[in-house]
Design an enzyme around this catalytic site. Structure first.
Site, PDB file in Angstrom:
ATOM      1  N   TYR A  24      -6.659 -46.789 -15.900  1.00 26.22           N
ATOM      2  CA  TYR A  24      -5.488 -47.616 -15.584  1.00 26.22           C
ATOM      3  C   TYR A  24      -5.669 -48.367 -14.263  1.00 26.22           C
ATOM      4  O   TYR A  24      -6.149 -47.819 -13.279  1.00 26.22           O
ATOM      5  CB  TYR A  24      -4.243 -46.738 -15.457  1.00 26.22           C
ATOM      6  N   LYS A  33       6.816 -15.408  -6.205  1.00 29.01           N
ATOM      7  CA  LYS A  33       7.696 -16.524  -6.543  1.00 29.01           C
ATOM      8  C   LYS A  33       6.901 -17.603  -7.293  1.00 29.01           C
ATOM      9  O   LYS A  33       5.667 -17.609  -7.259  1.00 29.01           O
ATOM     10  CB  LYS A  33       8.319 -17.105  -5.272  1.00 29.01           C
ATOM     11  N   ARG A  90      15.761 -23.907   7.669  1.00 24.83           N
ATOM     12  CA  ARG A  90      16.114 -24.126   6.261  1.00 24.83           C
ATOM     13  C   ARG A  90      17.176 -23.091   5.863  1.00 24.83           C
ATOM     14  O   ARG A  90      18.294 -23.424   5.535  1.00 24.83           O
ATOM     15  CB  ARG A  90      14.876 -23.962   5.352  1.00 24.83           C
ATOM     16  N   MET A 137      -2.455 -39.106 -17.928  1.00 26.99           N
ATOM     17  CA  MET A 137      -1.625 -37.965 -18.334  1.00 26.99           C
ATOM     18  C   MET A 137      -2.438 -36.835 -18.945  1.00 26.99           C
ATOM     19  O   MET A 137      -2.245 -35.670 -18.620  1.00 26.99           O
ATOM     20  CB  MET A 137      -0.549 -38.436 -19.325  1.00 26.99           C
TER      21      MET A 137
HETATM   22  C1  LIG Z   1       6.627 -18.159   0.255  1.00 24.62           C
HETATM   23  C2  LIG Z   1       7.068 -17.242   1.339  1.00 24.62           C
HETATM   24  C3  LIG Z   1       6.206 -16.246   1.812  1.00 24.62           C
HETATM   25  C4  LIG Z   1       4.750 -16.165   1.406  1.00 24.62           C
HETATM   26  O1  LIG Z   1       4.052 -17.152   2.132  1.00 24.62           O
HETATM   27  P1  LIG Z   1       2.470 -17.365   1.976  1.00 24.62           P
HETATM   28  O2  LIG Z   1       2.157 -18.402   2.989  1.00 24.62           O
HETATM   29  O3  LIG Z   1       2.242 -17.827   0.594  1.00 24.62           O
HETATM   30  O4  LIG Z   1       1.831 -16.054   2.248  1.00 24.62           O
HETATM   31  C5  LIG Z   1       6.711 -15.336   2.712  1.00 24.62           C
HETATM   32  N1  LIG Z   1       7.996 -15.425   3.156  1.00 24.62           N
HETATM   33  C6  LIG Z   1       8.836 -16.394   2.742  1.00 24.62           C
HETATM   34  C7  LIG Z   1      10.216 -16.454   3.291  1.00 24.62           C
HETATM   35  C8  LIG Z   1       8.397 -17.335   1.838  1.00 24.62           C
HETATM   36  O5  LIG Z   1       9.227 -18.316   1.441  1.00 24.62           O
END
Ligand SMILES: *Cc1c(COP(=O)(O)O)cnc(C)c1O
Length: 371
Positions: A267, A42, A145, A315
């Site tokens: 800054y 992801k 969630r 930036m």
């Molecule tokens: C992102 C995610 C993972 C992977 O988690 P890591 O801590 O990066 O290994 C596994 N399961 C779900 C549901 C996730 O959202």
């Protein structure tokens, strides 16, 4: 274009070691003897490039892939075999947004169903098509969630026909604090997950993320789902990192200037020289995901030695105090992330975690993949 040609025009280079990512997957696969190990790709493989990473994981033997959103799955679907002995399961964690049923069914991408409503929509679509549609089922054991909560789970247990038409591949849950090995929530979630699975139709289970794999056999399941550890983030923060580093980020020094004691840099003048100082301005900033929250904290490496970051990250530019590093001049490369300065350490200075450091890595870097 060769990598040296890229370097000549780039102020900052992100090198991604695909061989290390493949090796990390194999390490996790060896540790999780209970069942296969997926690859979580992801957020563009945690910022490193899903199109490059997914085929490498597949070549290493990975046959289960997770992304967060349907568009991410569509982007890499063509890179992963969908039929034959090397076929993959490509699942979307965020589940079934209403109206996307046909897109899922046509593409073969598998939704992770996270509510009774999503189950009902998917089952209705299966009836319309007159075929079994695959899915994973997410149960909520404490994250609160996504996933079926206890009330929804009880309703489903009373009326399992709601799953008619759905080919359940895995039941999964997600750990809240797996990286904290002594957090009692781990055991609470493990128990709740076992209870949930007991009232559902017999289905393979998926439990551990990266850190969960290191919680021991009780957290093993039919499919582990690591992401971060593949990319070299330490899944065991209270112990040495068992994973191979996969990322190296370097930025060039544009100018070095001398300032008298008492002058400020950057800054809002949040840093002031306590002595006559040499300030190096490097070609990286928060527009590159070099987080502004590091301002006045953290360091880079030059020849292995720490070089303190001073003043605000801006930036496009970040300033370093190189008074003690006479060899640093215009054109010098500073190492910002690497084997000796992992994303986890950068994260500490930025007040975040290694995940956010990697997923923030910007689009302006020249990217070099090594296989
Ligand atoms: C992102 C995610 C993972 C992977 O988690 P890591 O801590 O990066 O290994 C596994 N399961 C779900 C549901 C996730 O959202």
């Amino acid at each position: 274009m060769t990598s040296s040609a890229i370097r000549d025009v780039s102020g900052a280079v992100l090198e991604i070691d695909l061989a290390a990512i493949g090796a990390n997957w194999c390490t996790l696969r060896a540790l999780h003897s209970a069942g296969p190990v997926a690859g979580v790709v992801k957020a563009d493989a945690y910022g490193l490039g899903a199109a490059q990473v997914a085929p490498v994981l597949h070549a290493a033997g990975c046959r289960h892939f997770f992304v967060a959103h349907l568009a991410e799955a569509e982007a890499i679907r063509g890179l992963l075999p969908q039929h034959g002995p090397d076929a993959t399961l490509l699942a979307v964690l965020s589940g079934l947004i209403p109206g996307t049923e046909a897109l899922y069914a046509e593409s073969g991408i598998v939704p992770v169903l996270g509510s009774l409503a999503e189950i009902d929509h998917w089952a209705a679509h299966a009836r319309r098509l007159g075929r079994i549609l695959p899915a994973l089922l997410h149960v909520d054991t404490g994250m609160h969630r996504l996933g079926l909560d206890a009330r929804e789970l009880a309703l489903l247990a009373q009326d399992p026909a709601r799953l008619d038409g759905i080919g359940l591949r895995y039941v999964m849950t997600h750990l809240v604090s797996a990286e904290l090995s002594d957090d009692p929530l781990n055991e609470t979630q493990r128990r709740r997950f076992a209870q949930a699975c007991a009232v559902l139709p017999a289905t393979p289970r998926s439990l551990a993320n990266s850190s969960g794999i290191f919680l021991g056999d009780a957290f093993a399941s039919d499919l582990a789902r690591p992401g971060a550890a593949l990319y070299g983030i330490n899944p065991t923060p209270d112990r040495p990192n068992p994973m191979r580093p996969a990322v190296r980020l370097r930025a060039r020094v544009l100018q070095v200037r001398e300032i008298p004691a008492g002058e400020s840099v950057g800054y809002n003048a949040i840093w002031r020289a306590g002595r006559p100082s040499r300030i190096a301005t490097a070609c990286v900033g928060y527009a590159d995901g070099w987080l502004r929250s590091q301002s006045g904290r953290g360091h880079a490496l030059f020849d292995g030695a720490p070089v303190p970051l001073v003043g605000r990250v801006s930036m496009d530019l970040t300033t370093y105090d190189v008074t003690d590093h006479p060899a640093i001049g215009p054109g010098a490369w500073l190492e910002l992330i690497g084997p000796d300065l992992p994303a986890d350490a950068v994260a500490q200075a930025a007040g975040t975690n290694g995940y956010e450091i990697l997923t923030s890595l910007g689009r302006r870097y020249a990217r070099v993949y090594t296989a």
